[in-house]
Design a protein around this motif. Structure first.
Motif, PDB file in Angstrom:
ATOM      1  N   ASP A 206     120.212  50.288  87.395  1.00 21.40           N
ATOM      2  CA  ASP A 206     119.751  51.471  86.884  1.00 21.40           C
ATOM      3  C   ASP A 206     120.256  51.086  85.582  1.00 21.40           C
ATOM      4  O   ASP A 206     119.677  50.935  84.622  1.00 21.40           O
ATOM      5  CB  ASP A 206     119.264  53.020  86.898  1.00 21.40           C
ATOM      6  CG  ASP A 206     118.928  53.602  88.512  1.00 21.40           C
ATOM      7  OD1 ASP A 206     117.860  52.304  88.270  1.00 21.40           O
ATOM      8  OD2 ASP A 206     119.155  53.925  89.302  1.00 21.40           O
ATOM      9  N   LEU A 207     121.305  50.875  85.370  1.00 21.00           N
ATOM     10  CA  LEU A 207     121.643  51.095  84.349  1.00 21.00           C
ATOM     11  C   LEU A 207     122.086  49.485  83.555  1.00 21.00           C
ATOM     12  O   LEU A 207     121.717  49.212  82.526  1.00 21.00           O
ATOM     13  CB  LEU A 207     123.269  50.905  84.698  1.00 21.00           C
ATOM     14  CG  LEU A 207     124.164  52.534  84.632  1.00 21.00           C
ATOM     15  CD1 LEU A 207     125.690  52.149  84.612  1.00 21.00           C
ATOM     16  CD2 LEU A 207     123.768  52.975  83.147  1.00 21.00           C
TER      17      LEU A 207
ATOM     18  N   VAL B  10     119.077  47.604  83.553  1.00 25.13           N
ATOM     19  CA  VAL B  10     118.031  47.771  83.207  1.00 25.13           C
ATOM     20  C   VAL B  10     117.377  48.875  81.836  1.00 25.13           C
ATOM     21  O   VAL B  10     117.011  48.003  81.192  1.00 25.13           O
ATOM     22  CB  VAL B  10     116.773  48.536  84.948  1.00 25.13           C
ATOM     23  CG1 VAL B  10     115.710  48.601  83.536  1.00 25.13           C
ATOM     24  CG2 VAL B  10     116.746  47.743  85.458  1.00 25.13           C
ATOM     25  N   LYS B  11     118.597  49.967  81.650  1.00 23.85           N
ATOM     26  CA  LYS B  11     118.210  50.815  80.796  1.00 23.85           C
ATOM     27  C   LYS B  11     118.951  49.640  79.656  1.00 23.85           C
ATOM     28  O   LYS B  11     118.783  49.307  78.657  1.00 23.85           O
ATOM     29  CB  LYS B  11     119.513  52.137  80.636  1.00 23.85           C
ATOM     30  CG  LYS B  11     119.626  52.763  79.948  1.00 23.85           C
ATOM     31  CD  LYS B  11     117.958  53.198  79.986  1.00 23.85           C
ATOM     32  CE  LYS B  11     118.023  54.067  78.028  1.00 23.85           C
ATOM     33  NZ  LYS B  11     116.856  54.515  77.718  1.00 23.85           N
ATOM     34  N   ARG B  12     119.885  48.766  80.142  1.00 21.13           N
ATOM     35  CA  ARG B  12     120.649  47.826  78.997  1.00 21.13           C
ATOM     36  C   ARG B  12     119.522  47.019  78.017  1.00 21.13           C
ATOM     37  O   ARG B  12     119.795  46.851  77.079  1.00 21.13           O
ATOM     38  CB  ARG B  12     121.897  47.583  79.583  1.00 21.13           C
ATOM     39  CG  ARG B  12     123.052  46.815  78.336  1.00 21.13           C
ATOM     40  CD  ARG B  12     124.217  45.881  79.329  1.00 21.13           C
ATOM     41  NE  ARG B  12     123.694  44.610  79.659  1.00 21.13           N
ATOM     42  CZ  ARG B  12     124.400  43.850  80.117  1.00 21.13           C
ATOM     43  NH1 ARG B  12     125.859  44.315  80.006  1.00 21.13           N
ATOM     44  NH2 ARG B  12     123.472  42.330  81.179  1.00 21.13           N
TER      45      ARG B  12
ATOM     46  N   GLU C  41     117.085  47.117  78.155  1.00 21.37           N
ATOM     47  CA  GLU C  41     115.476  47.768  77.733  1.00 21.37           C
ATOM     48  C   GLU C  41     116.436  48.144  76.157  1.00 21.37           C
ATOM     49  O   GLU C  41     115.706  47.389  74.701  1.00 21.37           O
ATOM     50  CB  GLU C  41     115.190  48.912  77.989  1.00 21.37           C
ATOM     51  CG  GLU C  41     114.662  48.701  79.146  1.00 21.37           C
ATOM     52  CD  GLU C  41     113.873  49.960  79.526  1.00 21.37           C
ATOM     53  OE1 GLU C  41     114.034  50.964  79.459  1.00 21.37           O
ATOM     54  OE2 GLU C  41     113.133  50.147  80.451  1.00 21.37           O
ATOM     55  N   GLU C  42     117.105  48.332  76.325  1.00 22.79           N
ATOM     56  CA  GLU C  42     118.020  48.839  74.842  1.00 22.79           C
ATOM     57  C   GLU C  42     118.311  47.522  73.841  1.00 22.79           C
ATOM     58  O   GLU C  42     118.434  47.608  72.427  1.00 22.79           O
ATOM     59  CB  GLU C  42     119.387  49.503  74.694  1.00 22.79           C
ATOM     60  CG  GLU C  42     118.707  51.021  75.327  1.00 22.79           C
ATOM     61  CD  GLU C  42     120.224  51.600  75.448  1.00 22.79           C
ATOM     62  OE1 GLU C  42     121.481  51.612  75.741  1.00 22.79           O
ATOM     63  OE2 GLU C  42     119.903  52.963  76.535  1.00 22.79           O
TER      64      GLU C  42
ATOM     65  N   ARG D  79     116.741  45.009  90.201  1.00 16.93           N
ATOM     66  CA  ARG D  79     116.781  46.669  90.520  1.00 16.93           C
ATOM     67  C   ARG D  79     115.410  46.193  91.873  1.00 16.93           C
ATOM     68  O   ARG D  79     116.105  47.458  93.373  1.00 16.93           O
ATOM     69  CB  ARG D  79     116.229  47.132  89.486  1.00 16.93           C
ATOM     70  CG  ARG D  79     115.882  48.937  90.163  1.00 16.93           C
ATOM     71  CD  ARG D  79     117.282  49.932  90.266  1.00 16.93           C
ATOM     72  NE  ARG D  79     117.313  50.791  90.535  1.00 16.93           N
ATOM     73  CZ  ARG D  79     116.828  51.631  91.067  1.00 16.93           C
ATOM     74  NH1 ARG D  79     116.263  50.972  92.468  1.00 16.93           N
ATOM     75  NH2 ARG D  79     116.482  53.050  91.275  1.00 16.93           N
TER      76      ARG D  79
ATOM     77  N   ARG E 289     114.184  43.765  86.016  1.00 15.46           N
ATOM     78  CA  ARG E 289     113.747  45.025  86.978  1.00 15.46           C
ATOM     79  C   ARG E 289     113.517  44.247  88.372  1.00 15.46           C
ATOM     80  O   ARG E 289     113.432  45.472  89.731  1.00 15.46           O
ATOM     81  CB  ARG E 289     112.182  45.205  86.576  1.00 15.46           C
ATOM     82  CG  ARG E 289     112.169  46.196  85.457  1.00 15.46           C
ATOM     83  CD  ARG E 289     111.153  46.364  84.492  1.00 15.46           C
ATOM     84  NE  ARG E 289     111.345  47.131  83.476  1.00 15.46           N
ATOM     85  CZ  ARG E 289     109.951  46.973  82.012  1.00 15.46           C
ATOM     86  NH1 ARG E 289     109.841  45.958  81.983  1.00 15.46           N
ATOM     87  NH2 ARG E 289     110.181  47.482  81.163  1.00 15.46           N
TER      88      ARG E 289
ATOM     89  N   SER F  20     123.140  52.770  91.005  1.00 11.75           N
ATOM     90  CA  SER F  20     123.164  53.509  89.861  1.00 11.75           C
ATOM     91  C   SER F  20     123.398  51.803  88.728  1.00 11.75           C
ATOM     92  O   SER F  20     123.267  51.895  87.202  1.00 11.75           O
ATOM     93  CB  SER F  20     124.780  54.466  90.000  1.00 11.75           C
ATOM     94  OG  SER F  20     124.166  55.385  90.403  1.00 11.75           O
TER      95      SER F  20
ATOM     96  N   LEU G   7     114.251  41.329  81.174  1.00 10.69           N
ATOM     97  CA  LEU G   7     113.876  42.523  81.459  1.00 10.69           C
ATOM     98  C   LEU G   7     113.397  42.295  82.866  1.00 10.69           C
ATOM     99  O   LEU G   7     113.288  43.624  83.431  1.00 10.69           O
ATOM    100  CB  LEU G   7     112.798  43.517  80.235  1.00 10.69           C
ATOM    101  CG  LEU G   7     112.876  45.556  80.593  1.00 10.69           C
ATOM    102  CD1 LEU G   7     114.668  45.631  80.672  1.00 10.69           C
ATOM    103  CD2 LEU G   7     112.274  45.494  79.677  1.00 10.69           C
TER     104      LEU G   7
END
Length: 161
Positions: free
Chosen positions: A145-146, A148-150, A152-153, A57, A54, A142, A50
């Motif tokens: 961002d996806l 990073v979100k993935r 985290e999940e 990103r 970041r 975008s 993660l």
């Protein structure tokens, strides 16, 4: 050699007791059960994958700013300062100043210091690459961002299961 081993035996016994008893005392004093939310928070904060997402990103943002700066005005400047302690001397005919013919007068024309400067300003009027970069920058942002979100999940999923 036997005397050495006999002398070493009590030291080894003390070391063995120390290493077997001491860690249990330290661990026994510092154990505390964690809740699921605390575990997930710690996992998200300390996940290497993660952190890498970041950093990637922020690298995408830096590339976008770098590319956008190419369409801004470019200003370059140079300032020169020269100091010449011994000024060059020229010899002029003294007839120019009302003197005798055939004689010469030493003349120092310039100053002991000279200053000069140059400023160059340029502006790109039309750049096709910059026009194409704007939609691509949005897609890159975008996508980062996806990711990073993935990340985290995934960390939450693998921590919770």
């Amino acid at each position: 050699m036997k005397n050495f081993l006999a002398a070493l035996r009590p030291v080894c016994l003390w070391a063995l007791c120390l290493f077997c008893v001491y860690p249990r005392v330290v661990i026994g004093q510092s154990l505390r059960p964690l809740t699921l939310s605390e575990t997930i928070t710690l996992a998200v904060e300390n996940s290497v994958a993660l952190q890498k997402a970041r950093i990637d990103r922020s690298a995408v943002e830096q590339k976008i700013r770098e590319r956008r700066s190419a369409s801004l005005p470019q200003i370059n400047g140079v300032v020169n300062f020269d100091f010449v302690p011994e000024r060059p001397t020229q010899f002029w005919p003294s007839e120019l100043f009302g003197g005798q013919g055939g004689a010469y007068i030493p003349v120092q024309i310039n100053q002991p210091w000279q200053t000069g400067g140059i400023v160059h300003v340029s502006q790109v009027l039309y750049d096709e690459a910059s026009l194409r970069m704007l939609p691509a920058a949005g897609v890159s942002r975008s996508l980062a961002d996806l990711l990073v979100k993935r990340g985290e999940e995934e960390v939450v999923f693998y921590t919770a299961t």
